[in-house]
Design an enzyme around this catalytic site. Sequence first.
Site, PDB file in Angstrom:
ATOM      1  CB  THR A   1     -26.216 -11.714  17.766  1.00 23.90           C
ATOM      2  OG1 THR A   1     -25.704 -11.236  18.919  1.00 23.90           O
ATOM      3  CG2 THR A   1     -25.600 -13.369  17.579  1.00 23.90           C
ATOM      4  N   GLY A   2     -25.740  -8.370  17.062  1.00 23.71           N
ATOM      5  CA  GLY A   2     -26.120  -7.237  17.336  1.00 23.71           C
ATOM      6  C   GLY A   2     -26.503  -6.367  16.270  1.00 23.71           C
TER       7      GLY A   2
ATOM      8  CE1 TYR B   1     -25.217 -17.689  26.333  1.00 23.37           C
ATOM      9  CE2 TYR B   1     -26.574 -18.893  27.494  1.00 23.37           C
ATOM     10  CZ  TYR B   1     -26.151 -17.620  27.124  1.00 23.37           C
ATOM     11  OH  TYR B   1     -26.624 -16.624  27.869  1.00 23.37           O
TER      12      TYR B   1
ATOM     13  NE  ARG C   1     -32.993 -13.250  23.564  1.00 24.96           N
ATOM     14  CZ  ARG C   1     -31.906 -12.588  23.993  1.00 24.96           C
ATOM     15  NH1 ARG C   1     -31.428 -12.585  25.360  1.00 24.96           N
ATOM     16  NH2 ARG C   1     -31.266 -11.779  23.383  1.00 24.96           N
TER      17      ARG C   1
ATOM     18  CG  ASN D   1     -18.432  -9.785  16.588  1.00 26.51           C
ATOM     19  OD1 ASN D   1     -19.254  -9.807  16.975  1.00 26.51           O
ATOM     20  ND2 ASN D   1     -17.646 -10.955  16.423  1.00 26.51           N
TER      21      ASN D   1
ATOM     22  N   GLY E   1      -7.201 -10.458  30.923  1.00 25.84           N
ATOM     23  CA  GLY E   1      -5.629  -9.893  30.885  1.00 25.84           C
ATOM     24  C   GLY E   1      -5.601  -8.392  30.580  1.00 25.84           C
TER      25      GLY E   1
HETATM   26  N1  LIG Z   1     -30.777 -11.269  27.601  1.00 20.31           N
HETATM   27  C1  LIG Z   1     -30.985 -12.135  28.477  1.00 20.31           C
HETATM   28  O1  LIG Z   1     -31.987 -12.608  28.877  1.00 20.31           O
HETATM   29  C2  LIG Z   1     -29.661 -12.963  28.825  1.00 20.31           C
HETATM   30  C3  LIG Z   1     -29.872 -13.858  30.066  1.00 20.31           C
HETATM   31  C4  LIG Z   1     -28.765 -14.428  30.626  1.00 20.31           C
HETATM   32  C5  LIG Z   1     -27.509 -13.915  30.042  1.00 20.31           C
HETATM   33  N2  LIG Z   1     -27.307 -13.080  29.255  1.00 20.31           N
HETATM   34  C6  LIG Z   1     -26.067 -12.275  28.719  1.00 20.31           C
HETATM   35  O2  LIG Z   1     -25.731 -11.108  28.393  1.00 20.31           O
HETATM   36  C7  LIG Z   1     -24.970 -11.045  27.414  1.00 20.31           C
HETATM   37  C8  LIG Z   1     -25.769 -10.212  26.484  1.00 20.31           C
HETATM   38  O3  LIG Z   1     -26.818 -10.730  26.107  1.00 20.31           O
HETATM   39  P1  LIG Z   1     -28.007 -10.044  24.880  1.00 20.31           P
HETATM   40  O4  LIG Z   1     -29.161 -10.685  25.197  1.00 20.31           O
HETATM   41  O5  LIG Z   1     -27.808  -8.785  24.970  1.00 20.31           O
HETATM   42  O6  LIG Z   1     -27.612 -10.690  23.606  1.00 20.31           O
HETATM   43  P2  LIG Z   1     -27.334 -10.012  22.229  1.00 20.31           P
HETATM   44  O7  LIG Z   1     -27.089 -10.975  20.973  1.00 20.31           O
HETATM   45  O8  LIG Z   1     -28.568  -9.061  21.747  1.00 20.31           O
HETATM   46  O9  LIG Z   1     -25.929  -9.150  22.406  1.00 20.31           O
HETATM   47  C9  LIG Z   1     -24.785  -9.771  22.419  1.00 20.31           C
HETATM   48  C10 LIG Z   1     -23.831  -9.036  21.729  1.00 20.31           C
HETATM   49  O10 LIG Z   1     -22.462  -9.563  21.791  1.00 20.31           O
HETATM   50  C11 LIG Z   1     -21.901  -9.367  20.237  1.00 20.31           C
HETATM   51  N3  LIG Z   1     -20.876 -10.323  20.295  1.00 20.31           N
HETATM   52  C12 LIG Z   1     -21.040 -11.648  20.250  1.00 20.31           C
HETATM   53  N4  LIG Z   1     -19.792 -12.188  19.979  1.00 20.31           N
HETATM   54  C13 LIG Z   1     -18.819 -11.216  20.063  1.00 20.31           C
HETATM   55  C14 LIG Z   1     -17.508 -11.302  19.664  1.00 20.31           C
HETATM   56  N5  LIG Z   1     -16.817 -12.462  19.547  1.00 20.31           N
HETATM   57  N6  LIG Z   1     -16.744 -10.042  19.752  1.00 20.31           N
HETATM   58  C15 LIG Z   1     -17.578  -8.923  19.915  1.00 20.31           C
HETATM   59  N7  LIG Z   1     -18.795  -8.911  20.266  1.00 20.31           N
HETATM   60  C16 LIG Z   1     -19.570 -10.089  20.103  1.00 20.31           C
HETATM   61  C17 LIG Z   1     -23.116  -9.431  19.503  1.00 20.31           C
HETATM   62  O11 LIG Z   1     -22.939  -8.764  18.301  1.00 20.31           O
HETATM   63  C18 LIG Z   1     -24.069  -8.679  20.203  1.00 20.31           C
HETATM   64  O12 LIG Z   1     -24.193  -7.264  19.730  1.00 20.31           O
HETATM   65  C19 LIG Z   1     -24.731 -12.311  26.721  1.00 20.31           C
HETATM   66  O13 LIG Z   1     -23.190 -12.443  27.344  1.00 20.31           O
HETATM   67  C20 LIG Z   1     -25.418 -13.220  27.301  1.00 20.31           C
HETATM   68  O14 LIG Z   1     -24.852 -14.476  27.572  1.00 20.31           O
HETATM   69  C21 LIG Z   1     -28.391 -12.490  28.654  1.00 20.31           C
END
Ligand SMILES: NC(=O)c1ccc[n+]([C@@H]2O[C@H](COP(=O)([O-])OP(=O)(O)OC[C@H]3O[C@@H](n4cnc5c(N)ncnc54)[C@H](O)[C@@H]3O)[C@@H](O)[C@H]2O)c1
Length: 329
Positions: free
Chosen positions: A37-38, A147, A188, A34, A104
């Site tokens: 944050t991306g 979180y 970060r 969506n 699901g």
């Molecule tokens: N990067 C790390 O070091 C790290 C560490 C632990 C866990 N994670 C997990 O990995 C995953 C990705 O993290 P990241 O670092 O790429 O973060 P990021 O914010 O770059 O990517 C997350 C993506 O999810 C999308 N998103 C958020 N809520 C949404 C929703 N309701 N519907 C559809 N899309 C949605 C955002 O737009 C974004 O593109 C997350 O679940 C995070 O908890 C990441």
Amino acid sequence: MADRILITGAAGFLGSHLCERFIREGYHVIAMDNLITGDIRNIEHLMKLENFEFYHHDVSKFVHVPGELKYILHFASPASPIDYLKIPIQTLKVSSLGTHHLLGLARAKKARILVASTSEVYGDPLVHPQNEEYYGNVNSVGPRGVYDEAKRFQEALTMAYHTFHGLETRIVRIFNTYGPRMRLNDGRVLPAFIGQALRGEDLTVFGDGSQTRSFCYVDDLVEGIYRLLLSDCSDPVNIGNPDEITIMDFAKEIMALTGTKQKIIHKPLPQDDPKTRQPDISKAKKLLGWEPKVNRKDGIRITYEYFLSLSKEDLYKNEHKNFEAYIRK
Ligand SMILES: NC(=O)c1ccc[n+]([C@@H]2O[C@H](COP(=O)([O-])OP(=O)(O)OC[C@H]3O[C@@H](n4cnc5c(N)ncnc54)[C@H](O)[C@@H]3O)[C@@H](O)[C@H]2O)c1
């Protein structure tokens, strides 16, 4: 016909690298995001490919994907403290309601699902390094609770679908990962330090800098996730790099790399900030034959070059453009 995989959070940092990897492996990738944050620019280069499609969708709402699916990777969730403090409700929803919808969907499609959990399920750990048997030390009502608890609920729900519905599930506990396509302004520590160095600002260390983190390069993480997905392990598995460093030493490494002449300044430690963080990866080594290969020096250089290639606008941007629109909903 290529096997089809759904990747949520596909326009984010990790999701975009996973899309690339599964395309390289010959899959048809359905990317969903969506964009809260991306950034669509992270996957723009894939849009022209025949075996790639993008759905602009919030997975906290019902998820429909036509056709067959072999795998689902659920990576949608804000992941940096700055993000989830600004959008706490969305953060809780995506790992609870969102995970429910995707479990699901996996059930309906008879697909295997891997969910992205985090080292934050260990909270501010009392066991060091953290192995998968440790239950964690989390403050459910502290600022990070939105979180940490959402991810703990995600694990519980995923395990319940495995136990009660016999669904094929995988849970990866990801430790701090870095690499190209992180957002410079996401709070970060690595992008924060590099961003400050590039803007000619002092580097901010919270507390005295004796707290530790262990940083894993994104390619290593993706390899671990790929192996876990194809394994038969339904219990949580840590994936991260055990090479631990204090934040103070890390700041000095970034100063040496960037050649900045600025100094280190200190600010108070945020509430519930973990004091130590180091994965015990014995399980991943044994079950997946996986361990990280990229050392910090090489990984950080590649990441630094990526940040150097960004525009001035990206370098000075401090708000994420999409928050406002979503918060009003
Ligand atoms: N990067 C790390 O070091 C790290 C560490 C632990 C866990 N994670 C997990 O990995 C995953 C990705 O993290 P990241 O670092 O790429 O973060 P990021 O914010 O770059 O990517 C997350 C993506 O999810 C999308 N998103 C958020 N809520 C949404 C929703 N309701 N519907 C559809 N899309 C949605 C955002 O737009 C974004 O593109 C997350 O679940 C995070 O908890 C990441």
